[in-house]
Scaffold this motif. Structure first.
Motif, PDB file in Angstrom:
ATOM      1  N   THR A 336       0.393  -9.901  -5.228  1.00 18.64           N
ATOM      2  CA  THR A 336       0.722  -9.736  -3.817  1.00 18.64           C
ATOM      3  C   THR A 336       2.172  -9.278  -3.671  1.00 18.64           C
ATOM      4  N   THR A 338       5.335  -9.127  -1.270  1.00 20.78           N
ATOM      5  CA  THR A 338       5.844  -9.862  -0.111  1.00 20.78           C
ATOM      6  C   THR A 338       7.199  -9.307   0.305  1.00 20.78           C
ATOM      7  N   GLN A 407       2.878  -9.817   3.834  1.00 20.94           N
ATOM      8  CA  GLN A 407       2.234  -9.984   2.525  1.00 20.94           C
ATOM      9  C   GLN A 407       1.158  -8.924   2.361  1.00 20.94           C
ATOM     10  N   PHE A 409      -1.810  -8.046   0.286  1.00 18.91           N
ATOM     11  CA  PHE A 409      -2.788  -8.399  -0.720  1.00 18.91           C
ATOM     12  C   PHE A 409      -3.337  -7.119  -1.354  1.00 18.91           C
ATOM     13  N   SER A 438      -8.391  -9.340  -3.861  1.00 23.51           N
ATOM     14  CA  SER A 438      -9.256  -9.338  -2.692  1.00 23.51           C
ATOM     15  C   SER A 438     -10.253  -8.197  -2.863  1.00 23.51           C
ATOM     16  N   LYS A 460      -9.305 -13.367  -4.202  1.00 24.51           N
ATOM     17  CA  LYS A 460      -8.084 -14.154  -4.282  1.00 24.51           C
ATOM     18  C   LYS A 460      -7.597 -14.578  -2.898  1.00 24.51           C
ATOM     19  N   ASP A 461      -7.609 -13.638  -1.952  1.00 23.90           N
ATOM     20  CA  ASP A 461      -7.085 -13.924  -0.617  1.00 23.90           C
ATOM     21  C   ASP A 461      -8.100 -13.647   0.486  1.00 23.90           C
ATOM     22  N   ARG A 462      -8.753 -12.489   0.428  1.00 27.22           N
ATOM     23  CA  ARG A 462      -9.671 -12.100   1.486  1.00 27.22           C
ATOM     24  C   ARG A 462     -10.899 -11.426   0.885  1.00 27.22           C
ATOM     25  N   GLU A 485     -11.879 -20.873  -4.326  1.00 33.58           N
ATOM     26  CA  GLU A 485     -11.201 -22.139  -4.077  1.00 33.58           C
ATOM     27  C   GLU A 485     -12.198 -23.293  -3.913  1.00 33.58           C
ATOM     28  N   VAL A 494      -6.677 -21.226   1.247  1.00 32.52           N
ATOM     29  CA  VAL A 494      -5.987 -20.170   1.992  1.00 32.52           C
ATOM     30  C   VAL A 494      -6.863 -18.929   2.185  1.00 32.52           C
ATOM     31  N   SER A 495      -7.945 -18.799   1.457  1.00 39.66           N
ATOM     32  CA  SER A 495      -8.740 -17.571   1.498  1.00 39.66           C
ATOM     33  C   SER A 495      -9.673 -17.567   2.706  1.00 39.66           C
TER      34      SER A 495
END
Length: 762
Positions: A336, A338, A407, A409, A438, A460-462, A485, A494-495
């Motif tokens: 990621t 940032t 951020q 992704f 993602s 990982k995120d989305r 997760e 968080v995803s």
């Protein structure tokens, strides 16, 4: 294949017995000297070794013999030229097959091999045969590779000392193509049309020439690396043993083998092959879909889908990628990115940050966080010169200047480079983010992106992100979203499965497991049917979060036939720059029917339907919750619905058209219904009865309307006589407005049923 047989091609030169006027002592071109008049050659009718032959006196250091006829050189056709010779007397010469290469306009084609290997004659009377093979491709065994040659004058050279006499049998020219073809009728080799395969020479024209000649046969690419410096379209089937090298901007379109396995064979690299196949998909009117053939493609970096296509920033014709797997493998390219930058926000320009520092470092598609920033706010565009950042949604309380965090992704398939992409489909694709990447980022604009029968595993995120209006009409059918997760408690996740900013999203028959949120929906007109989204954990009294979050107050949406498991439906207006009620619609337009709501191992504070206003004066207008089952295991919950007053409460005096009816409650302390039938038992005589409606009305609402009063048995006055007159009612009594006052013509007691509403139906 033999052209002399199949096409009636005349290859054999005439016999010496037919005359020597077509046999040149020069290079064979028109006007050169012939053996008919030179005096150095004579026809011998009979010889002990040859039936008939030409006898030559060698008078030059290189004595030439050439047939003056133009023997055609055809791509894919290989010729063998041979002759038998013997020495009669004098010094022994050497002999070789030799030729003259002719091109367009009768011009000589230079730079080619025009002589074969030499053989020295060593004894008189010994018959020696010399031969060469001529063709257009650099095949093993080909002595003379003639590219761009139309015809040739073939014959012999005698080199070495002069004065010797030799005899030559009739020259033989024959088609030996079959020696070089693996399948005499099925394959057309690109080398036969001039392809070199050295990784440097541009073989584009040779590939197209081979394809033009194939006529239904298979184009064959043998071992080697073939550089193509132009767009190439192959209309016939093609088979690769060698590989291709092409610049990113050049397209390879395979009309008969348009599938990922063939592109992998062509480029020898899965990632390059996937990009090239996608590039062709958007530039190939002959195919609407790319079949991955069940192949797994391991990605070491995000695929910028617009850069892979390279020539356009919008596309609106239906296209499909189907039947395969994409997997993110370990690489720093998934990290990621940032950035923090100061920016200024104003509700009057609610989709723009101005005076943004370091704007050049902010990437399109970055998630924006900061004070007063709602969930799933993304960067749609960046204007470095103007120092502005365009957002996908408004911010609810970010007026002024502050430092924002951006951020970016990394997505396996990143369509954000397209300004608009419409009617694109992912079908039967497994995307495995492996907790590294993602999965899908949509284009800035367009619509009708369809994900069907796909597995979105371990992002990982989305799982899927929309940064603009490319989610208009987004459709997700029969898919599975599996979080990375799963082992974490809800409070640490968080995803997010996906988000959508615009209208008409359809989510059907999809299973979603253990994300922070299933989806954030910022538009209206959503149809959500037949899904199961589960977001629980193994914690006692565990935290539970919203599964579906609506950020447009009047959602105009339907949720029906779903299994809503350990999460809740949340209605907010966090994407409104002026969240206090003004001219906009307030909360409502939502139908929740025939769903299973389940929760376990949580606190009594949990509720399945939560309204969270981000500004004052809002109310509910149009909410139907019917035919659902609400169930709590391993501990009761107080209620199935509530208002989250973190920012503001609702205006309960304006509730309209709220229907809670026909629902089933298990493990719920306070069951609710609207309109509610409330039984009141008045034990002491009074002409004013006060009836409490708590806790049966939704959201702890006020008793706004009494639709009817029915006596349950006899209501009696002080003399014990029946009171037959009905009372009149006063609503919204008490400090919280939840009581009803019934006014009788005389003091009385007894039981009644009231039908009470917390809203006005119209």
């Amino acid at each position: 294949m033999n052209k002399a047989i199949t096409d009636g091609l005349q290859l054999m030169p005439p016999a010496f017995a037919d005359g020597l006027s077509v046999w040149s002592s020069g290079d064979g071109t028109p006007g050169s000297d012939t053996y008919a008049g030179s005096g150095n050659g004579v026809y011998v009718q009979s010889d002990q070794n040859f039936a008939g032959c030409l006898e030559i006196l060698k008078t030059a250091s290189t004595q030439k013999l050439r047939y003056m006829g133009e023997t055609p050189i055809i791509p894919g056709c290989y010729l063998r030229v041979s002759a038998k010779v013997k020495a009669l007397s004098g010094p022994f010469p050497s002999v070789r097959v030799a030729a003259w290469a002719g091109g367009a306009g009768g011009n000589h084609v230079g730079g080619l091999t025009e002589v074969g290997p030499e053989v020295t004659l060593t004894s008189y009377g010994e018959v020696v045969e010399v031969s060469v093979i001529i063709g257009t491709g650099p095949r093993g065994g080909v002595d003379m590779v003639w590219k761009d040659v139309i015809y040739g004058h073939f014959g012999l050279d005698f080199t070495g000392p002069t004065g010797g006499i030799v005899r030559v049998e009739d020259l033989v020219i024959e088609d030996v193509t079959s020696v070089f073809l693996r399948d005499m009728l099925g394959l057309v080799d690109v080398r036969d049309y001039g392809a070199v395969g050295d990784g440097t020479t541009d073989d584009s024209a040779a590939f197209e020439a081979a394809d033009a000649a194939a006529d239904g046969r298979t184009v064959f690419v043998p071992a080697g690396t073939y550089r193509l410096n132009n767009h190439v379209t192959i209309e016939n089937h093609i088979r690769f043993e060698g590989t291709l090298s092409m610049a990113a901007g050049h397209r390879l379109v395979l009309q008969k083998n348009f599938d990922l396995p063939t592109y992998i064979d062509a480029f020898g690299d899965e990632q390059i092959a996937f990009k090239k196949a996608f590039q062709a998909l958007l530039n190939n009117s002959g195919h609407e879909s790319l079949d991955m053939g069940g192949r797994r493609v391991q990605l070491t970096e995000p695929v910028d889908m617009q850069a892979a296509e390279g020539s356009r920033n919008s596309f609106a014709t239906r296209r499909v990628i189907r039947n395969g797997q994409l997997e993110a493998v370990d690489s720093p390219k998934w990290d990621t990115q940032t950035v923090t930058s100061k920016g200024t926000y104003s509700a009057s320009n609610d989709r723009t940050l101005t005076e943004v520092t370091n704007a050049a470092n902010i990437r399109v598609g970055s998630l924006v966080t900061g004070n007063g920033v709602g969930r799933e706010i993304y960067v749609r565009d960046v204007n470095v010169a103007a120092k502005t950042v365009t957002l996908n949604k408004a911010l609810y309380d970010a007026e002024g200047t502050q430092t924002f965090t951006f951020q970016r992704f990394q997505y396996m398939l990143d369509f954000s480079g397209f300004e608009a992409l419409t009617n694109f489909i992912l079908d039967d694709i497994e995307m495995n983010g492996m907790g590294r990447a993602s999965c899908i980022m949509l284009a800035k604009g367009g619509g009708i992106f369809h994900v069907r029968d796909c597995f979105i595993n371990r992002p990982k995120d989305r799982g899927l992100t929309s940064i603009g209006s490319g989610c208009q009409g987004l459709t997700i059918d029969r898919c599975q979203f599996l979080s990375d997760e799963m082992s974490l408690p809800v409070s640490q996740r968080v995803s997010i499965g996906f988000n959508a900013n615009h209208n008409d999203v359809k989510i059907r028959d999809t299973r979603v497991v253990r994300f922070k949120h299933f989806c954030i929906l910022g538009g209206a007109g959503n149809l959500i049917t037949g899904n199961h989204w589960f977001h629980g954990d193994g914690e006692d009294l565990g935290v539970r979060k919203g599964g579906i979050i609506f950020t447009t107050p009047n959602t105009k949406s339907v949720i029906t036939g779903n299994y809503i498991d350990n999460n809740f439906i949340e209605l907010t207006n966090e994407h409104d720059a002026t969240p206090a009620l003004g001219q906009q619609y307030s909360f409502g337009g939502l139908t929740v029917t025939g769903n299973i709501f389940h929760v376990n191992d949580t606190g009594d504070w949990f509720s399945f339907i939560v309204v969270k206003p981000y500004g004052p004066s809002h109310y509910i207008h149009g909410l139907s919750v019917t035919g659902n089952t609400f169930r709590s295991l391993n501990g009761n919950i107080d209620r199935v619905e509530k208002v989250d007053t973190t920012f503001a409460d609702l205006d309960y005096t304006r509730m309209r058209n709220v229907l809670f009816y026909g629902n089933t409650f298990n493990g719920v302390n306070e069951e609710i219904v609207n309109p509610s039938m409330i039984e009141h038992d008045q034990g002491t005589r009074s002409d004013k009865w006060t009836v409490a409606t708590k806790p049966s009305l939704p959201f702890g609402g006020r008793a706004r309307v009494v639709e009817g009063v029915t006596m349950s048995g006899k209501v009696t006055d002080a003399q014990g006589n029946a009171v037959t007159a009905l009372p009149w009612s006063l609503t919204e009594q008490g400090s919280d407005g939840t009581k009803v006052e019934l006014n009788w013509p005389t003091a009385c007691k007894g039981k009644v049923w009231l039908r009470v509403r917390m809203d006005r139906p119209l």
